[in-house]
Each structure stands twice: as C-alpha cells, then as structure tokens.
Design a protein around this motif. Structure first.
Motif, short mmCIF file in Angstrom:
data_model
loop_
_atom_site.label_atom_id
_atom_site.label_comp_id
_atom_site.label_asym_id
_atom_site.label_seq_id
_atom_site.Cartn_x
_atom_site.Cartn_y
_atom_site.Cartn_z
N ARG A 157 0.83 -1.20 0.00
CA ARG A 157 0.00 0.00 0.00
C ARG A 157 0.86 1.25 0.00
O ARG A 157 1.90 1.30 0.63
CB ARG A 157 -0.88 0.02 1.25
CG ARG A 157 -2.16 -0.76 1.12
CD ARG A 157 -2.72 -0.97 2.49
NE ARG A 157 -2.97 0.32 3.13
CZ ARG A 157 -4.18 0.84 3.28
NH1 ARG A 157 -5.21 0.18 2.83
NH2 ARG A 157 -4.35 1.98 3.89
N SER A 181 1.86 4.97 1.02
CA SER A 181 1.63 5.80 2.20
C SER A 181 0.59 6.85 1.83
O SER A 181 0.36 7.14 0.66
CB SER A 181 2.92 6.47 2.65
OG SER A 181 3.20 7.56 1.82
N PHE A 182 0.01 7.44 2.83
CA PHE A 182 -1.04 8.41 2.59
C PHE A 182 -0.56 9.56 1.71
O PHE A 182 -1.15 9.90 0.70
CB PHE A 182 -1.52 8.94 3.95
CG PHE A 182 -2.38 10.15 3.85
CD1 PHE A 182 -3.69 10.02 3.42
CD2 PHE A 182 -1.89 11.40 4.15
CE1 PHE A 182 -4.48 11.15 3.32
CE2 PHE A 182 -2.68 12.51 4.05
CZ PHE A 182 -3.99 12.39 3.63
N ALA A 183 0.58 10.15 2.11
CA ALA A 183 1.06 11.32 1.37
C ALA A 183 1.38 10.96 -0.07
O ALA A 183 1.02 11.68 -1.00
CB ALA A 183 2.29 11.90 2.05
N ALA A 212 0.16 8.59 -1.84
CA ALA A 212 -1.07 8.30 -2.60
C ALA A 212 -1.77 9.58 -3.00
O ALA A 212 -2.23 9.73 -4.14
CB ALA A 212 -1.99 7.42 -1.77
N VAL A 213 -1.85 10.52 -2.07
CA VAL A 213 -2.55 11.77 -2.39
C VAL A 213 -1.80 12.52 -3.48
O VAL A 213 -2.38 12.99 -4.46
CB VAL A 213 -2.70 12.65 -1.12
CG1 VAL A 213 -3.25 14.01 -1.50
CG2 VAL A 213 -3.62 11.96 -0.12
N LEU A 214 -0.48 12.61 -3.34
CA LEU A 214 0.29 13.34 -4.35
C LEU A 214 0.27 12.61 -5.69
O LEU A 214 0.27 13.23 -6.74
CB LEU A 214 1.73 13.56 -3.86
CG LEU A 214 1.82 14.46 -2.62
CD1 LEU A 214 3.26 14.61 -2.17
CD2 LEU A 214 1.20 15.82 -2.85
N GLY A 229 -2.26 11.08 -6.79
CA GLY A 229 -3.55 11.48 -7.36
C GLY A 229 -3.43 12.79 -8.11
O GLY A 229 -3.96 12.95 -9.20
N VAL A 230 -2.66 13.73 -7.55
CA VAL A 230 -2.46 15.01 -8.22
C VAL A 230 -1.62 14.82 -9.47
O VAL A 230 -1.89 15.39 -10.52
CB VAL A 230 -1.77 16.02 -7.26
CG1 VAL A 230 -1.55 17.35 -7.96
CG2 VAL A 230 -2.60 16.21 -6.01
N MET A 231 -0.59 13.95 -9.39
CA MET A 231 0.26 13.71 -10.54
C MET A 231 -0.50 13.08 -11.69
O MET A 231 -0.17 13.26 -12.85
CB MET A 231 1.42 12.76 -10.17
CG MET A 231 2.51 13.40 -9.38
SD MET A 231 3.61 12.16 -8.68
CE MET A 231 4.45 11.60 -10.14
N ALA A 232 -1.55 12.31 -11.34
CA ALA A 232 -2.24 11.53 -12.37
C ALA A 232 -3.20 12.36 -13.20
O ALA A 232 -3.82 11.86 -14.11
CB ALA A 232 -3.01 10.39 -11.71
N VAL A 233 -3.29 13.69 -12.89
CA VAL A 233 -4.20 14.54 -13.63
C VAL A 233 -3.90 14.43 -15.13
O VAL A 233 -2.77 14.60 -15.55
CB VAL A 233 -4.05 16.02 -13.19
CG1 VAL A 233 -4.76 16.95 -14.14
CG2 VAL A 233 -4.59 16.19 -11.78
N GLN A 287 12.13 12.00 -4.49
CA GLN A 287 12.08 13.47 -4.58
C GLN A 287 12.00 14.07 -3.17
O GLN A 287 12.64 15.07 -2.87
CB GLN A 287 10.82 13.90 -5.36
CG GLN A 287 10.83 13.55 -6.82
CD GLN A 287 11.67 14.51 -7.62
OE1 GLN A 287 11.58 15.71 -7.46
NE2 GLN A 287 12.53 13.99 -8.47
N ARG A 289 9.80 4.19 1.75
CA ARG A 289 9.09 4.85 2.84
C ARG A 289 9.24 6.36 2.73
O ARG A 289 10.34 6.89 2.65
CB ARG A 289 9.61 4.38 4.19
CG ARG A 289 8.76 4.88 5.36
CD ARG A 289 9.22 4.32 6.69
NE ARG A 289 10.60 4.65 6.95
CZ ARG A 289 11.52 3.78 7.35
NH1 ARG A 289 11.21 2.51 7.53
NH2 ARG A 289 12.76 4.16 7.56
#
Lengths: 635, 81
Positions: A2, A4-6, A8-10, A12-16, A110, A220
């Motif tokens: 899985r 990590s939260f951060a 995954a959220v970022l 999501g933004v990259m996948a735009v 990064q 990580r």
C-alpha cells in the motif's frame, strides 16, 4: 504494497490528465553513444510517461519521470540514438501496480532530496545568522551552498516584482484592493497582521530535534516538517505580500513584457476575458491575503502583480505580462551563429503558434482561471524572449516545464530572525551534522554502482518489486535475473526481457539520422546519398556540434567498412589533437580534448563495435517525428 | 494514514500539494479544480473514508466549499478495485 497516505494523495495530483490505455508495459533499450552513455540506456514506458534511472552529478542514481515525447526527442533526435521497444503484455492490474510503484518511488526519492535541500538551506541561513550575530563576513558552507546559490539569505519568490524604493508612487489597483480588504477585514487589519508575522519571525528557531529518526529507504516516505529556512521564507514572503498591499507598491521597472507588433493587440474577446479574470482575481486576493495556508504569500504576490499587468494590458489595449523567467535561467547562446538560423526560425514559429493557441484557449474557456491565464503568460514570455533574442543577438532564456512567474528577491538582513551568537553557532553545528548525516544515508540508498545499482538493475528492482513475489512470473511471463549475469548491461537486458517476459511485439524508433537517411534513400540515388551522408564534412543531416568528439566517418550504418572508417577516424582524431596543441594558446584546450576523445572512441570501431552516432545541437521537429518499425512476435 | 500516525501533519501535505501544483503552472491551488480533484483521487487511493475523509477534505479545502466539492468529485470519480 500500500502506498503511504502522502504518496497516494500526491500521486492522485500527478495523475491529472492521464487517460487509461490498453494494458502493456514497454521496456526500452536506448543504443549507446559516446560520453556517459557508452553502455546504452534502459527505461520503462507506461502510458505517456517514461521512467528511467540516471547517474547524476554527485554519484547518485536518480529516478526520472518524463513525458514520452520529451524522452523520445532527447534520445532519438538530439542524441541521435535509436530505441528498441519490447512491449510486455500485462493485465490492467499489473500495469497499474507497476505504474504506481514507479510513481511512489519517484515521489519518495524526490522527498528525500527535498529534505536534504531543506537541511542545506538551514545550514546556509544559520551561517548567515551567525555572521550577523558575530559580524563575521558571510562564507558559504560549500561552493554553491545556500538557498538558490546565495550565501544564506533565502530568496523570496514574488517579492521581486514590486518596487520597494522610498519614492515609489502607490499603485491604484493595489489601493483599490487594499480598500476591499479593509472593508472585509477592518481598517488596521493589514498593519496588525504584519506585526503578528514579524513577531512569528522573531520567535522562529531551528527544530531542536530531527523530525525523522529512521534511516531512509526507497519505499518509505520521510516524515518531516518545513525546515527553519523554509518556515522563515514562507513567513517572510507572506509578510512582504501584506507590506506590498499595505503600501500599494507599484511594479518594479522592467518586469512587464510587451511587444509593439499589431498581433500583440488585445482582441475584443480577449479584453472581455481579461476584464472578467481581473474582477475574479481581485475578489480572490481579498480571501487569499487572509488565508492561513503556508504558501499564501507567493500566490498573493503573483496575483497582485498579475492584477496590475491585466490593468496595464487593458489600458494599453495590448498584452502585457510579467517577466516570468527565474534568475540564472538556462539560455541558448551564440544566437548570431549562422548555423543556428534554421533552429531559431523554427523556435520562433513554434513559440508564436503556442502563444496564439493559448490566447484562443483563453477566449474559449468557460471561466478564465489561473491555468488559462498562466498558459498565455508563459507562452508570451517564451515568444517575446525568442523575438528579442533574434532581434538583438542576445542569449535567449529557456525554461523546461511550466513557467510560473518567479520574481525573486534576496531577503534583506533586517528580516532575518535574530539569535545570539552562541545559540546560532550551536544551531549551526547541529544543522551541519544533520545535513552531512542525511547526505551519507542517501548515498547509501541511492548511490550508483556500475553493476548492482545502475540504470538496468534499478529498473528491474522497481518493476518486479511492484508485484507480489510469488506472482511475478504469472504477471510478467517470467523474471529477469541481475545477480551473477550480464543482464545489468542495457543491450543484454533487452534480450533478457524478450526471452523472459511475455513480449507481444518488438519495435524500433530509429535515430534522427537513420530516419532522414531512409527518406533520402527512398527518393534519391542510393550511392549518392551514401557518399554524401557517410561523413561529417558533407552530411546534410549532421552539423558540426562543438560538444561532439572530433570524427570524420559515421560507422553506425557501416558494418563491413567499420574498421577502415575507424582507422581514419582514429588518425583524424590524433591529427586534430596535434593541430589543437599548436593552437592551444589561442583556442584553449577544446580542440585537443575533442581530438583525443575522437581518437579514443574510434578504437572500438577497429573491432567492428560502434558507439559513436554523432549528436545534434538541434533537430527540426518537422523531421523529428521518427517512424516506428515493428516486428510483431507471436505469444 | 501511516504517514499521519507517524507525525506528518496536514500543513506539510498542503505544502506538498502547493509545490506539485506550482510545477503544473498553478500558484493558487486552492482555486484549481484539476488539482483538487487530484487530491480527491489520492484520498480514494489511500483508502481514506468516513470521518477521516471529512476531516482531511475540510483541512485541505480550508473552508472553501467549492474546493471541498472538487475534492469530493475526484474522490467519487476514482475507481479502486
């Protein structure tokens, strides 16, 4: 695994903007060229992105995430290298897992280097504070250290768009905005907020303990808070934004770009769109200056500067945009060089076309927002930069990716937090220790090794590591073993992929020279084409590139004559080096180095091995659309 | 979730979103639909739901109803098998 939260959220933004495509993963082998790429290169393409590991300065192996078209241009056009493509059939789920794993590793890496940069910024800023406290001259901790190359004071983005001199007349757009802010937040609010931020800055101290105690790993996400210098620069930028508004500072001289040409006039629909965006922007700025988000200062400063640019555009009835380029931008040099004429002509046409397309998109937009306005602003910057360069012969600034206005400004010493000398020196010692410790840890994780951690082994580690170990064979068709094999060599790894994975087809993207020669062979006399294009003196594809080692004959498409051509290249290289020695006092070492390197890279050709392809200073896009030659494989 | 439990805060997440948005040409990301829909998709990918989703969405949106709606739109559009 899985995310990590951060991450995954970022992600999501990259996948735009990434659209779903048929499920496959492409393994790419880029053939060798001279210099740092004599072993070839390997990469993975998923959808529109290419992931590849590169050995960067400092000895680290860093993951790059690059749009495919950009990757293709760099390798097949500018570097003139062909790419072999092995298309691996996978399920949707496998493709998604592999893509997510590469994205996750990319983000984590990064972030690790971002933390390191923050720690270096802290060291540089504390060095400056120590100097201020002890009145010692400021000496950077190391060459090039410090935020954006300065000796300690962070550079504040957006602040540089405004004039801060004592005799600047108030700007009427900011007077109007200030009145709107005071209507909503009350008179005296701005002065009170500035005083509150000043108090926050005065109380700012470096973190007493490191936020992340665990050693870094590739998988990580590091835990961190904004560093000392980062927190300071955000507060200072927010403070300067409020000060610019409170004092209704005008724009600094020369920060607005424009053009007298008739096509730079605002069309009726553009006026309407700009007026509407200006109204919306002013309304938004009233909210933004009161926002608590950490990066509000830069957004507010750029918004206010744009507000003035929009007003000036409407008043002059022609486009006026902020000069968006950062300090120290890369630049195209030798603009006057005759060999650059074709390149600059195309660059001009392209920049003009992009600029007009952005203006059309602005008019067509249902609602104009920052995205649409920035597209026009960035395209106008590039277009005007090319025009000015061609007209005056000066260097042409360039910028990769999106161009958001920078407006950099060196922090004045008076804004820096004050610490007594002893406390500042102790904090500096801690910051240095943290920085060197993290740099050492990152070297251990990301350090390059020719065999165990190179561009190939890292690809397979990530690719197969994306999948449950007991499902790798089912999902990919097999495994590629790196240990105790020669599969760490890029061209060997490609054959290993063909043999081990479920490869449905094999394609080749030929280099620019090969593409152009194929077209020439199709329409001209073959012997004539061969004789003309076989050497650097008469080739119509290749132009003398000062970055290439000296050579006369291309050998990548000449197999049987290769040793003979290689011998001539070797002698020519030695001759060039000797000639360069005679001219050393006048021309410097460039010719000697080019000749010696040319001779050296001719040696493999004596044994039928070709590395050198010749690279291009520029490849025109009209011929850069290289074809894809396919060889379909049965399952 | 692991990141939040380990001490990461929403302010750092917002800073990360801001830095990523800047790379896409956006400084005022709180007003940018595509960025916020991307955040919503990220919440879904990270299996954020229930009260945690409500809290995080509100924190990222910063009280802006339109921003919260765009996050929700991205969240609903993201398909997680």
């Amino acid at each position: 695994m899985r995310s990590s939260f951060a991450a995954a959220v970022l992600m999501g933004v990259m996948a735009v903007g990434v659209a779903a495509q048929a499920a496959h993963v492409d393994y790419l082998h880029v053939e060798a060229n001279v210099g740092g790429s004599s072993g070839g290169h390997a990469a993975v393409r998923i959808d529109d992105y290419v992931y590849h590991y590169r050995n960067v300065a400092g000895g680290a192996l860093r993951l790059s995430r690059q749009e495919f078209e950009n990757f293709r241009y760099v390798y097949t056009v500018a570097e003139n290298r062909s790419i072999r493509v092995g298309r691996i059939d996978v399920s949707d789920d496998t493709r998604d897992r592999v893509r997510d794993h590469f994205n996750r590793r990319y983000l984590i890496e990064q972030e690790h280097y971002h933390v390191l940069a923050m720690q270096r910024d802290d060291v540089a800023m504390l060095t400056r504070i120590v100097a201020a406290a002890t009145l010692e001259p400021v000496v950077p901790a190391r060459p090039g250290a410090g935020p954006r190359g300065h000796a300690g004071a962070p550079v504040l983005r957006g602040v540089g768009f405004f004039a801060w001199g004592p005799d600047a007349n108030p700007d009427r757009s900011l007077v109007s905005l200030r009145a709107a802010v005071e209507r909503v937040r009350g008179e005296g609010w701005l002065v009170g907020r500035i005083a509150a931020i000043d108090a926050e800055i005065a109380a700012l101290r470096p973190d007493a303990v490191a936020f992340e105690a665990r050693p870094p790993t590739r998988d990580r996400m590091p835990i961190h808070a904004a560093g000392f210098a980062g927190r300071f620069s955000r507060l200072a930028t927010a403070r300067m934004a409020l000060a610019a508004l409170a004092q209704a500072r005008p724009l600094a001289s020369g920060v607005l770009l424009s053009e007298a040409a008739p096509d730079w006039r605002l069309a009726g629909a553009e006026r309407t769109a700009l007026r509407a965006y200006g109204v919306a922007l002013e309304r938004r700025l009233v909210e933004l200056v009161g926002s608590t988000r950490a990066d509000r200062g830069e957004a507010a400063l750029i918004g206010m500067a744009r507000l003035i640019a929009i007003r000036e555009s409407l008043a002059a009835e022609r486009w006026r945009v902020l000069d968006a380029f950062p300090r120290g931008s890369e630049a195209i040099e030798d603009v006057d060089h005759p060999g650059r004429g074709e390149f600059l002509g195309e660059l001009h046409r392209h920049a003009r076309s992009v600029s007009f397309d952005a203006r059309k998109a602005l008019i067509a937009a249902e609602t104009v927002g920052e995205r649409e306005y920035n597209a026009v602003e960035a395209a106008a910057n590039r277009y005007l930069e090319v025009r000015a360069g061609i007209a005056t012969g000066r260097d042409i600034r360039v910028h990769g990716g999106f161009l958001v206005p920078y407006g950099e400004f060196d922090t004045p010493r008076v804004l820096l937090p004050r610490m007594d000398a002893e406390a500042a020196q102790a904090a500096l010692a801690v910051a240095r220790e943290r920085e060197t410790g993290l740099a050492r840890s990152l070297d251990a994780v990301y350090g390059y090794d020719l065999i165990s951690q190179n561009c190939v082994s890292a690809i397979f580690d990530t690719l197969e590591g994306a999948l449950p170990p007991d499902e790798v064979v089912d999902r990919l068709g097999g495994r590629v073993e790196i240990r105790n094999t020669l599969n760490f060599v890029p061209f060997v790894s490609f054959d290993a992929v063909l043999q081990s994975y479920r490869v449905a087809r094999v394609d080749e993207i030929p280099s620019l020279r090969r593409t152009q020669m194929a077209a020439m062979y199709a329409r001209e006399n073959s012997a004539k084409v061969y004789l003309r294009e076989s050497n650097t003196l008469t080739s119509s594809v290749y132009r003398d590139n000062p970055r290439d080692p000296f050579f006369l004959f291309f050998t990548d498409d000449a197999i049987w004559p290769r040793p003979i051509y290689g011998a001539i290249n070797f002698i020519a290289g030695i001759g060039q080096a000797a000639f360069g020695l005679l001219r050393l006092p006048f021309e410097g070492p460039r010719e000697v180095v080019a000749g010696a390197q040319g001779a050296f890279f001719s040696l493999p050709e004596l044994f039928f091995v070709n590395l050198r392809k010749g690279s291009l200073d520029y490849g025109p896009s009209s011929v850069a659309r290289t074809g894809l030659q396919s060889e379909h494989r049965a399952h | 979730v692991q990141w939040l439990r380990s001490g990461g805060d929403v302010a750092s997440l917002r800073a990360g979103i801001g830095e990523l948005a800047r790379k896409k040409g956006i400084t005022d990301w709180e007003q940018d639909q595509k960025t916020l829909e991307g955040v919503g998709r990220g919440f879904k990918q990270a299996s954020i739901s229930g009260q945690r989703y409500t809290d995080l969405s509100a924190a990222v949106a910063g009280g802006n109803l339109q921003a919260a709606e765009w996050i929700r739109k991205g969240y609903k559009a993201e398909r997680v098998d």
